[in-house]
Design a protein around this motif. Structure first.
Motif, short mmCIF file in Angstrom:
data_model
loop_
_atom_site.label_atom_id
_atom_site.label_comp_id
_atom_site.label_asym_id
_atom_site.label_seq_id
_atom_site.Cartn_x
_atom_site.Cartn_y
_atom_site.Cartn_z
N THR A 141 0.81 -1.22 0.00
CA THR A 141 0.00 0.00 0.00
C THR A 141 0.85 1.27 0.00
O THR A 141 0.30 2.37 0.08
CB THR A 141 -0.92 0.05 1.24
N ARG A 142 2.19 1.13 -0.09
CA ARG A 142 3.05 2.32 -0.03
C ARG A 142 4.02 2.35 -1.21
O ARG A 142 5.19 1.97 -1.10
CB ARG A 142 3.82 2.34 1.29
N PRO A 143 3.55 2.79 -2.38
CA PRO A 143 4.43 2.86 -3.55
C PRO A 143 5.57 3.85 -3.37
O PRO A 143 6.58 3.76 -4.08
CB PRO A 143 3.49 3.31 -4.67
N ASP A 144 5.45 4.78 -2.41
CA ASP A 144 6.52 5.75 -2.18
C ASP A 144 7.77 5.11 -1.60
O ASP A 144 8.84 5.72 -1.60
CB ASP A 144 6.03 6.87 -1.25
N LEU A 145 7.68 3.87 -1.14
CA LEU A 145 8.84 3.17 -0.57
C LEU A 145 9.54 2.25 -1.57
O LEU A 145 10.60 1.71 -1.28
CB LEU A 145 8.40 2.32 0.64
N THR A 146 8.94 2.07 -2.73
CA THR A 146 9.38 1.02 -3.65
C THR A 146 10.85 1.16 -4.03
O THR A 146 11.61 0.18 -3.98
CB THR A 146 8.51 1.04 -4.92
#
Length: 338
Positions: free
Chosen positions: A155-160
């Motif tokens: 749920t957190r694409p900003d961490l990819t």
């Protein structure tokens, strides 16, 4: 339970007498999956050939879909009475526990309103923060943290991008890698309630952004592939991955990234077909030449400052990072939807 393949001592017609819970056996997951599949297929469901965890039943204007993970099942459909009838049928067979509207599933919290559905992993993030207050004593601390951050990518694409970089050092991490991982945890501490919002009213145009960073790995000189896919205004798929081979040019790198993107788009289109969503499905994305010639996609140029896939392939400055992040359908549930 029937004797497993290769067991020759059982006589014809004999079955196994269980001496302990089925969950304690190595064969349990296979037998349980087989039983579930048989039950759903007998009820009239069709198992998706593109995602074997997905079962669909379509009768005239009635639609039911099941998503199965071991013995946890998510059910959705177009008619409430169909869902209730299915749950009653399953309860007669297995004695199920009906939890009502889904609020928590496999570490993901769900909240819904008339505007849409919101997915986040706030509790999971707070657990990560609570477990990273001690200094690095052995590599297992680092490996466990990276494993949890990888699951958080759901749920957190900003961490990819950050997690992809950190995961390369799980075999022999040092203090600098641990410090970098803690930097990600501090970022999460400032926004634990951020998650994905899926509006209830949205068009069904499929759009993808694809990007590549040539020779970004200093050790192997391999490049990075990054992409994100939107259905209407909702982000539904994203990825950062190191390419398998070394590219001789930036054009070759970009082409490999586009190939990965088209494979993802094709898989999504197959799932959309299973979910009866292909009647109004248009494709608008960056992709390889043969798919363009086949009419599967429409090519458009995207300027650098609007290239959302940059966040999956590069270490960006704060201003650029938050500008792109604001366009990825992420919302902070505790601060209200904007």
């Amino acid at each position: 339970m029937f004797p497993p393949d290769g067991y020759t001592k059982a006589k014809p017609g004999q079955v196994c007498l269980l001496q302990r819970s089925l969950y304690g056996l190595k064969q349990a997951s296979r037998e349980w999956n087989s039983e579930f599949c048989t039950t759903f297929l007998a009820y009239g469901f069709t198992q998706s050939s593109h995602d074997h965890c997905l079962f669909i039943k379509v009768t005239n204007d009635h639609f039911l879909a099941l998503l199965v993970y071991v013995d946890d099942v998510l059910v959705t459909g177009s008619h409430t009475e169909d869902i209730q009838h299915l749950k009653s049928h399953l309860d007669d067979l297995f004695t199920i526990k009906d939890l009502g509207f889904s609020k928590y599933f496999l570490g993901v919290e769900l909240a819904r309103s008339s505007q849409g559905t919101y997915l986040h992993q706030r509790k999971y993030i707070l657990d990560i923060i609570a477990d990273t207050g001690t200094p690095l004593t052995d590599p297992n601390h680092y490996r466990r943290l990276i494993g949890r951050l990888m699951y958080l990518n759901f749920t957190r694409p900003d961490l990819t991008f950050a997690v992809q970089q950190l995961s390369q050092f799980v075999n022999s991490p040092d203090s600098s890698h641990w410090d970098a991982a803690l930097h990600v945890v501090r970022y999460l501490k400032g926004c634990p309630s951020t998650g994905l919002f899926y509006p209830s009213q949205s068009h069904t145009q499929l759009m993808a952004y694809s990007d590549a960073d040539w020779g970004t790995c200093p050790d192997t000189r391999k490049s990075l592939t990054g992409y994100c896919v939107f259905l209407g205004g909702a982000l539904i798929s994203w990825k950062t991955k190191k390419q398998n081979t070394v590219s001789r040019s930036s054009a070759e790198t970009e082409y490999r990234a586009l190939t990965a993107t088209v494979c993802e788009l094709q898989w999504i289109s197959y799932i959309a077909r299973d979910l009866q969503r292909t009647k109004h499905l248009d494709i608008d994305c960056h992709i390889v030449r043969n798919q363009f010639k086949d009419g599967f996609i429409l090519l458009r140029h995207v300027s650098t400052k609007h290239q959302l896939a940059d966040i999956f392939t590069k270490s960006l400055g704060g201003s650029s990072f938050y500008t792109l992040l604001s366009k990825l359908s992420l919302q902070d549930f505790h601060r209200g939807l904007t």
